[in-house]
Design a protein around this motif. Structure first.
Motif, PDB file in Angstrom:
ATOM      1  N   ASN A  78       0.823  -1.201   0.000  1.00 33.68           N
ATOM      2  CA  ASN A  78       0.000   0.000   0.000  1.00 33.68           C
ATOM      3  C   ASN A  78       0.863   1.260   0.000  1.00 33.68           C
ATOM      4  O   ASN A  78       0.684   2.145   0.840  1.00 33.68           O
ATOM      5  N   CYS A  79       1.796   1.311  -0.936  1.00 30.54           N
ATOM      6  CA  CYS A  79       2.698   2.456  -1.064  1.00 30.54           C
ATOM      7  C   CYS A  79       2.451   3.141  -2.408  1.00 30.54           C
ATOM      8  O   CYS A  79       3.169   2.888  -3.384  1.00 30.54           O
ATOM      9  N   PRO A  80       1.436   4.007  -2.473  1.00 33.29           N
ATOM     10  CA  PRO A  80       1.088   4.631  -3.748  1.00 33.29           C
ATOM     11  C   PRO A  80       2.210   5.476  -4.336  1.00 33.29           C
ATOM     12  O   PRO A  80       2.360   5.557  -5.555  1.00 33.29           O
ATOM     13  N   MET A  81       3.015   6.122  -3.480  1.00 35.15           N
ATOM     14  CA  MET A  81       4.112   6.924  -4.006  1.00 35.15           C
ATOM     15  C   MET A  81       5.084   6.051  -4.799  1.00 35.15           C
ATOM     16  O   MET A  81       5.486   6.388  -5.909  1.00 35.15           O
ATOM     17  N   CYS A  82       5.446   4.886  -4.244  1.00 36.57           N
ATOM     18  CA  CYS A  82       6.387   3.997  -4.925  1.00 36.57           C
ATOM     19  C   CYS A  82       5.774   3.403  -6.199  1.00 36.57           C
ATOM     20  O   CYS A  82       6.470   3.238  -7.198  1.00 36.57           O
ATOM     21  N   VAL A  83       4.491   3.102  -6.159  1.00 35.01           N
ATOM     22  CA  VAL A  83       3.821   2.604  -7.364  1.00 35.01           C
ATOM     23  C   VAL A  83       3.901   3.662  -8.459  1.00 35.01           C
ATOM     24  O   VAL A  83       4.275   3.355  -9.599  1.00 35.01           O
ATOM     25  N   ASP A  84       3.595   4.910  -8.127  1.00 38.94           N
ATOM     26  CA  ASP A  84       3.636   5.978  -9.132  1.00 38.94           C
ATOM     27  C   ASP A  84       5.047   6.186  -9.674  1.00 38.94           C
ATOM     28  O   ASP A  84       5.236   6.319 -10.885  1.00 38.94           O
ATOM     29  N   VAL A  85       6.025   6.210  -8.788  1.00 40.45           N
ATOM     30  CA  VAL A  85       7.415   6.391  -9.221  1.00 40.45           C
ATOM     31  C   VAL A  85       7.816   5.252 -10.158  1.00 40.45           C
ATOM     32  O   VAL A  85       8.426   5.476 -11.205  1.00 40.45           O
TER      33      VAL A  85
END
Length: 176
Positions: A78-85
């Motif tokens: 549940n790490c949206p920042m890492c998914v986006d990056v």
């Protein structure tokens, strides 16, 4: 907004400032994870070495497999920042928008070999809290698909790296 004050460029170690300026010239901004890591020079360079070794350098696994692991583990954590990056990094490393979206829908939706799907499932298990339940038989199953010990070790190391970086991102509220 991060839960802590992240260092500004002028507050960073001079070696990190030099790298930050290069990034700013190319992209126009520094990501929160870069700023967080800049708090400690030793941790910054340890992490930077991991990224280069595992993700950016050509290794035994194709870039698409490595980025699929990054996306799947980051999504599971549940790490949206890492998914986006990693959506952007995956594109930069040659994955199509369709391949990225398939990955984010789940392993069964990925247009790849059954062998790679099993490796990805194994990596998700390795990244989970109950990874202590993995048995020799589970490992042998992946090895018997044609992967070498070195390739499985690399894949699990990438999964472990994303547990590390997702933890930092989530705990310090990056990308929120």
């Amino acid at each position: 907004m991060p839960y802590i004050k992240l260092p500004e460029l002028e507050e960073m170690d001079p070696e990190i400032q030099k790298l930050a300026r290069e990034i700013l010239e190319k992209t126009g901004k520094l990501g929160d994870i870069f700023k967080l890591l800049a708090i400690r020079k030793d941790i910054y360079f340890m992490t930077d070495n991991c990224v280069k070794t595992l993700l950016l350098n050509e290794t035994e696994l194709p870039y698409s497999t490595k980025e699929r692991i990054a996306l799947l583990v980051s999504q599971a954590n549940n790490c949206p920042m890492c998914v986006d990056v990693h959506k952007n990094i995956a594109k930069m490393l040659g994955m199509s928008e369709e391949q990225i979206e398939e990955t984010l829908k789940g392993i069964d939706h990925i247009n790849t070999t059954e062998e790679e799907k099993e490796l990805l499932r194994f990596c998700l298990r390795a990244a989970s809290k109950d990874n202590y339940k993995i048995t020799k038989e589970d490992l042998d199953k992946v090895l018997n698909l044609g992967y070498t010990t070195s390739q499985v070790f690399e894949a699990v190391t990438i999964a472990a790296y994303f547990n590390y970086i997702n933890t930092l991102s989530n705990v310090f509220g990056l990308g929120k």
